[in-house]
Design a protein around this motif. Sequence first.
Motif, mmCIF file in Angstrom:
data_model
loop_
_atom_site.group_PDB
_atom_site.id
_atom_site.type_symbol
_atom_site.label_atom_id
_atom_site.label_comp_id
_atom_site.label_asym_id
_atom_site.label_seq_id
_atom_site.Cartn_x
_atom_site.Cartn_y
_atom_site.Cartn_z
ATOM 1 N N GLU A 229 0.824 -1.206 0.000
ATOM 2 C CA GLU A 229 0.000 0.000 0.000
ATOM 3 C C GLU A 229 0.862 1.262 0.000
ATOM 4 N N PHE A 230 2.025 1.136 0.628
ATOM 5 C CA PHE A 230 2.961 2.271 0.658
ATOM 6 C C PHE A 230 3.355 2.673 -0.763
ATOM 7 N N LEU A 231 3.672 1.666 -1.576
ATOM 8 C CA LEU A 231 4.090 1.948 -2.951
ATOM 9 C C LEU A 231 2.960 2.584 -3.755
ATOM 10 N N ASP A 232 1.737 2.144 -3.483
ATOM 11 C CA ASP A 232 0.604 2.678 -4.231
ATOM 12 C C ASP A 232 0.329 4.144 -3.904
ATOM 13 N N GLY A 233 0.932 4.621 -2.810
ATOM 14 C CA GLY A 233 0.744 6.022 -2.424
ATOM 15 C C GLY A 233 1.501 6.991 -3.307
ATOM 16 N N PHE A 234 2.422 6.469 -4.107
ATOM 17 C CA PHE A 234 3.196 7.308 -5.025
ATOM 18 C C PHE A 234 2.588 7.232 -6.419
ATOM 19 N N ASP A 235 2.420 8.362 -7.041
ATOM 20 C CA ASP A 235 1.863 8.406 -8.395
ATOM 21 C C ASP A 235 2.774 9.257 -9.281
ATOM 22 N N GLU A 236 3.581 8.563 -10.092
ATOM 23 C CA GLU A 236 4.557 9.273 -10.924
ATOM 24 C C GLU A 236 3.893 10.124 -12.006
ATOM 25 N N SER A 237 2.664 9.786 -12.351
ATOM 26 C CA SER A 237 1.992 10.545 -13.409
ATOM 27 C C SER A 237 1.668 11.982 -12.982
ATOM 28 N N LYS A 238 1.595 12.212 -11.655
ATOM 29 C CA LYS A 238 1.243 13.546 -11.163
ATOM 30 C C LYS A 238 2.354 14.578 -11.389
#
Length: 430
Positions: free
Chosen positions: A208-217
């Motif tokens: 879940e920690f990894l999913d908190g990052f969104d490179e597209s933003k």
Amino acid sequence: MKQLKLVVALTFSLVLYFVVTGKLNKTIAAMVGGLTLLAIRVFPDPYEGLKESIDINTLLFLIGMMIFVRVMETSGIFEYIAIKTVKIAGTSLPKLFFAMTFVVAFVSAFIDNVTTILIFVPVTFAIGDILNIDPIPFVLGEIFASNIGGTMTPIGDPPNILITSAAKIPFTEFIKYMIPVNLIILFLTDVSLVVIFRKEFNRQFSREFLDGFDESKVIKSRRRFVIASGFMFFVIFLFLLQKPLKLESSIIGLIAGFFGLLIFEPQEITPFLEKVEWEVIFFFLGLFIITGAMEKVGIMKDIANFLVKISSGSMVTLSSVIVWASGILSGFVDNIPFTATMIPVIKGLPAISPQFSNITPLWYALALGACLGGNLTPVGASANVVGLTLTKKYKGKEITFRNFIKYSFFVVFISLAVSNVYSLILLKIL
């Protein structure tokens, strides 16, 4: 001539004193020192002396690459690389640490170390906040990695720019010999830090920690991002083909900077030109004049004679002395003036003794020592200062001079020991 030599030596010593202590802006110190030597006619013709002393290739290269980095930053490509690294690394903290430091090293091989630290340290803080871990091991690892990565290419660190320009070493030849040894050094550095901070690294975190990052933003314009990615690979391609294309580094640097402006900012370029670190450019300019004067009055020849004497005519001893001396001194003294001072010294060795007819391995010894030695102290490199300043400002954690050396001493000792062995290997193959 003796009086002139004394004046030049005193000027250099004063400039070095102000650079080390920070009691006077280093650019002002270097420029005033250089202009004073021109004014008192150390060179019979000051204008000719100016032309002889200045490495215009280095100055133009720096200007071009500074513009290039500022243009590329606006695309979000550097932040994208950082976040993508976090996702690829998975849920192991040591694995994430290795991934982050290796990407930092890769990025630092092509852009200045300070920019790399400014990109990755904030991402590190975000990771630390989510995982509730101490960011210090990561920040230290990224600082060390940025300086190691900068050692890998002619454009990664200012000393390498000076060395490859003076020695006429092509981009591909330099990286062929520098990447392998620095990858080994980086790996050993990471292992050392994981062992030192083993309690902090003995943790796992969830997916879940990894999913908190969104490179597209971080990508504000997909079109700009795609074009920036392609243009960055084009610039790297030019450096790789530098020798067959017969292009100086300065030409490629200016192509990167101004073609980047043409593609992305064809109308308003003032904000980008304002971000060029003119202070650094003029610091180099003053330094070139001073070292040119030192060469003119024979100080460089005296230093070369001293090196020959203590090495007893042995290339093995001389190579080792250069690695360790440049490494230790660069931890306390700005490696740029040190490198600029050593270049004419190494150039003058063949004229002093036939044993030193092949000085090519010595250039690599100087590059390894001068760049890697920057990891020794908090003031050894600009990346160190920036990384520690960000940590204190945003996380309230201060790494004292003593504590930094407690972690860095072993790292730098390993780096210089490996570099010493490698420089002796280069004596056999070059």
